[in-house]
Design a protein around this motif. Structure first.
Motif, PDB file in Angstrom:
ATOM      1  N   HIS A  65      12.019  14.918  -0.746  1.00  0.00           N
ATOM      2  CA  HIS A  65      12.079  15.448   0.618  1.00  0.00           C
ATOM      3  C   HIS A  65      11.644  14.405   1.642  1.00  0.00           C
ATOM      4  N   GLY A  66      10.683  13.544   1.269  1.00  0.00           N
ATOM      5  CA  GLY A  66      10.220  12.516   2.195  1.00  0.00           C
ATOM      6  C   GLY A  66      11.303  11.509   2.523  1.00  0.00           C
ATOM      7  N   LEU A  67      12.035  11.069   1.505  1.00  0.00           N
ATOM      8  CA  LEU A  67      13.118  10.115   1.749  1.00  0.00           C
ATOM      9  C   LEU A  67      14.247  10.768   2.542  1.00  0.00           C
ATOM     10  N   ALA A  68      14.543  12.013   2.217  1.00  0.00           N
ATOM     11  CA  ALA A  68      15.575  12.733   2.977  1.00  0.00           C
ATOM     12  C   ALA A  68      15.161  12.881   4.437  1.00  0.00           C
ATOM     13  N   LEU A  69      13.874  13.133   4.672  1.00  0.00           N
ATOM     14  CA  LEU A  69      13.377  13.254   6.040  1.00  0.00           C
ATOM     15  C   LEU A  69      13.556  11.944   6.803  1.00  0.00           C
ATOM     16  N   ILE A  92      23.702  -4.818   5.050  1.00  0.00           N
ATOM     17  CA  ILE A  92      22.578  -4.204   5.752  1.00  0.00           C
ATOM     18  C   ILE A  92      22.376  -4.930   7.081  1.00  0.00           C
ATOM     19  N   ARG A  93      22.559  -4.208   8.180  1.00  0.00           N
ATOM     20  CA  ARG A  93      22.326  -4.791   9.506  1.00  0.00           C
ATOM     21  C   ARG A  93      20.907  -4.488   9.992  1.00  0.00           C
ATOM     22  N   ALA A  94      20.441  -3.255   9.766  1.00  0.00           N
ATOM     23  CA  ALA A  94      19.106  -2.858  10.220  1.00  0.00           C
ATOM     24  C   ALA A  94      18.264  -2.461   9.014  1.00  0.00           C
ATOM     25  N   TYR A  95      16.998  -2.841   9.049  1.00  0.00           N
ATOM     26  CA  TYR A  95      16.105  -2.612   7.907  1.00  0.00           C
ATOM     27  C   TYR A  95      14.678  -2.458   8.414  1.00  0.00           C
ATOM     28  N   ALA A  96      13.935  -1.557   7.794  1.00  0.00           N
ATOM     29  CA  ALA A  96      12.494  -1.454   8.041  1.00  0.00           C
ATOM     30  C   ALA A  96      11.846  -1.086   6.718  1.00  0.00           C
ATOM     31  N   GLY A  97      10.789  -1.816   6.343  1.00  0.00           N
ATOM     32  CA  GLY A  97      10.164  -1.557   5.055  1.00  0.00           C
ATOM     33  C   GLY A  97       8.679  -1.840   5.061  1.00  0.00           C
ATOM     34  N   VAL A  98       7.960  -1.118   4.213  1.00  0.00           N
ATOM     35  CA  VAL A  98       6.518  -1.311   4.037  1.00  0.00           C
ATOM     36  C   VAL A  98       6.238  -1.428   2.550  1.00  0.00           C
ATOM     37  N   ALA A  99       5.144  -2.114   2.218  1.00  0.00           N
ATOM     38  CA  ALA A  99       4.756  -2.279   0.819  1.00  0.00           C
ATOM     39  C   ALA A  99       4.040  -1.027   0.321  1.00  0.00           C
ATOM     40  N   THR A 119       3.240   5.799   7.782  1.00  0.00           N
ATOM     41  CA  THR A 119       2.499   6.949   7.268  1.00  0.00           C
ATOM     42  C   THR A 119       3.081   7.428   5.945  1.00  0.00           C
ATOM     43  N   MET A 120       4.410   7.487   5.882  1.00  0.00           N
ATOM     44  CA  MET A 120       5.062   7.908   4.656  1.00  0.00           C
ATOM     45  C   MET A 120       4.792   6.911   3.531  1.00  0.00           C
ATOM     46  N   GLY A 121       4.785   5.612   3.870  1.00  0.00           N
ATOM     47  CA  GLY A 121       4.503   4.597   2.862  1.00  0.00           C
ATOM     48  C   GLY A 121       3.103   4.734   2.299  1.00  0.00           C
ATOM     49  N   HIS A 122       2.131   4.993   3.183  1.00  0.00           N
ATOM     50  CA  HIS A 122       0.752   5.183   2.722  1.00  0.00           C
ATOM     51  C   HIS A 122       0.657   6.409   1.823  1.00  0.00           C
ATOM     52  N   LEU A 123       1.315   7.503   2.222  1.00  0.00           N
ATOM     53  CA  LEU A 123       1.273   8.739   1.454  1.00  0.00           C
ATOM     54  C   LEU A 123       1.919   8.555   0.085  1.00  0.00           C
TER      55      LEU A 123
END
Length: 331
Positions: free
Chosen positions: A37-41, A119-126, A157-161
């Motif tokens: 559900h988090g990824l879908a969100l 991929i033109r746009a990207y955002a990522g966290v470790a 926030t989602m990455g931390h969770l």
């Protein structure tokens, strides 16, 4: 593949927080539901093509959970996630990576993520487990996307969770592995014949014990398990190559001697495309042999793997009859 289900619509940063609150209320403590559900969100709230979780294993970078927008595929992403921008995030885990338009960015316009994966746009966290980065949470889009502060805050926030959830899952997995190891140790005391003297690999009795914990974890995660079956003669060097192959597997994978000259590879939380990547790497070690493959689905209809073993056996027979490198049985 996870296609996002409709979620409640919110706008602005307060809206993203409300969406996150809805997610937590819906997912409770179930990690599988949280990831799904988090990824879908993220896909729906940010209006991007896909959101995915990646991790680094002994065999390289892999995607282990994902969600996509309607009519979007994961073509190319499964085969080579390391060509995306995630390795940079892992190399610099203390800060997120944001690319609004790779085509207009001198640093990224020649990158494989842009040129080969589109991929033109990207955002990522470790994703950190303890102090170490073991994977990434990222979103990708085929067109330019100006990520807002609110969107990036939601991603962080989602990455931390999800990172904390992975840490919890790893602890549970370690406990389950310890219990399985204890069970194996007890079985060794009772019966020392858990390993084939001929190949040096675990045998079918070992497989029966291993399946008790492996199927529990696979059902809990609601992830498929891939099976691959092939045959090769025990000639000079075969035993060493099999030992080398077993040593390169991911932690949860298992290679067993099912019967003389017949070998079964079991790959938990692995789809057919992911299994083909792993099998291609193993062929470089054990050689090329006609191989049958099948997926076991955690749907409660085949709780002992009996049907899946029958299907992979039929695929193996067909591959040998046709001289095919790999045949899947999806019946």
């Amino acid at each position: 593949m996870v296609v996002p289900k409709p979620v409640k619509h919110h706008t602005s940063s307060s809206g993203h927080l409300a969406a996150l609150s809805d997610l937590l209320q819906d997912s409770h403590t179930d990690s599988a539901r949280l990831f799904e559900h988090g990824l879908a969100l993220l896909v729906q709230s940010l209006g991007v093509d896909r959101a995915l979780l990646t991790r680094v294993t002994g065999l390289g970078h892999e995607v282990f959970w994902w969600a996509v927008a309607p009519h979007v595929t994961m073509a190319g992403i499964f085969d080579a996630p390391e060509k995306g921008f995630c390795p940079y995030v892992l190399a610099h885990p203390d800060r997120p990576l944001t690319i609004n338009d790779a085509a207009e960015n001198p640093r990224w316009r020649e990158s494989p993520g842009h040129l080969e994966l589109g991929i033109r746009a990207y955002a990522g966290v470790a994703l950190k487990v303890g102090e170490r980065a073991h994977g990434t949470l990222c979103v990708q889009h085929h067109a330019p996307h100006q990520f807002t502060d609110a969107e990036l805050a939601l991603l962080r926030t989602m990455g931390h969770l999800m990172g904390r959830t992975l840490e919890s899952e790893n602890l549970k997995q370690e406990l389950q592995s310890a219990l399985s190891a204890l069970e194996l140790s007890s079985a060794i005391v009772e019966d020392s014949a858990l390993q084939s003297a001929r190949s040096g690999l675990p045998n079918r009795r070992h497989l029966d014990i291993w399946l008790r914990s492996a199927l529990f974890m696979t059902r809990r995660r609601r992830e498929p398990m891939a099976l691959a079956l092939w045959s090769q003669s025990m000639v000079a060097g075969t035993k060493g190559r099999l030992a080398m192959a077993a040593g390169t597997l991911r932690g949860e994978d298992l290679l067993v001697e099912l019967s003389p000259d017949q070998y079964l590879l079991l790959m938990p939380h692995t789809s057919d495309s992911g299994a083909e990547v792993l099998l291609a790497r193993l062929r470089e070690i054990v050689g090329h042999h006609p191989t049958g493959a099948a997926l076991w689905q955690p749907d409660g209809k085949d709780m002992t793997l009996k049907s899946a073993l029958q299907r992979v056996g039929k695929a193996f027979t067909d591959a040998n009859r046709d001289g095919a490198a790999l045949i899947w049985n999806h019946d």
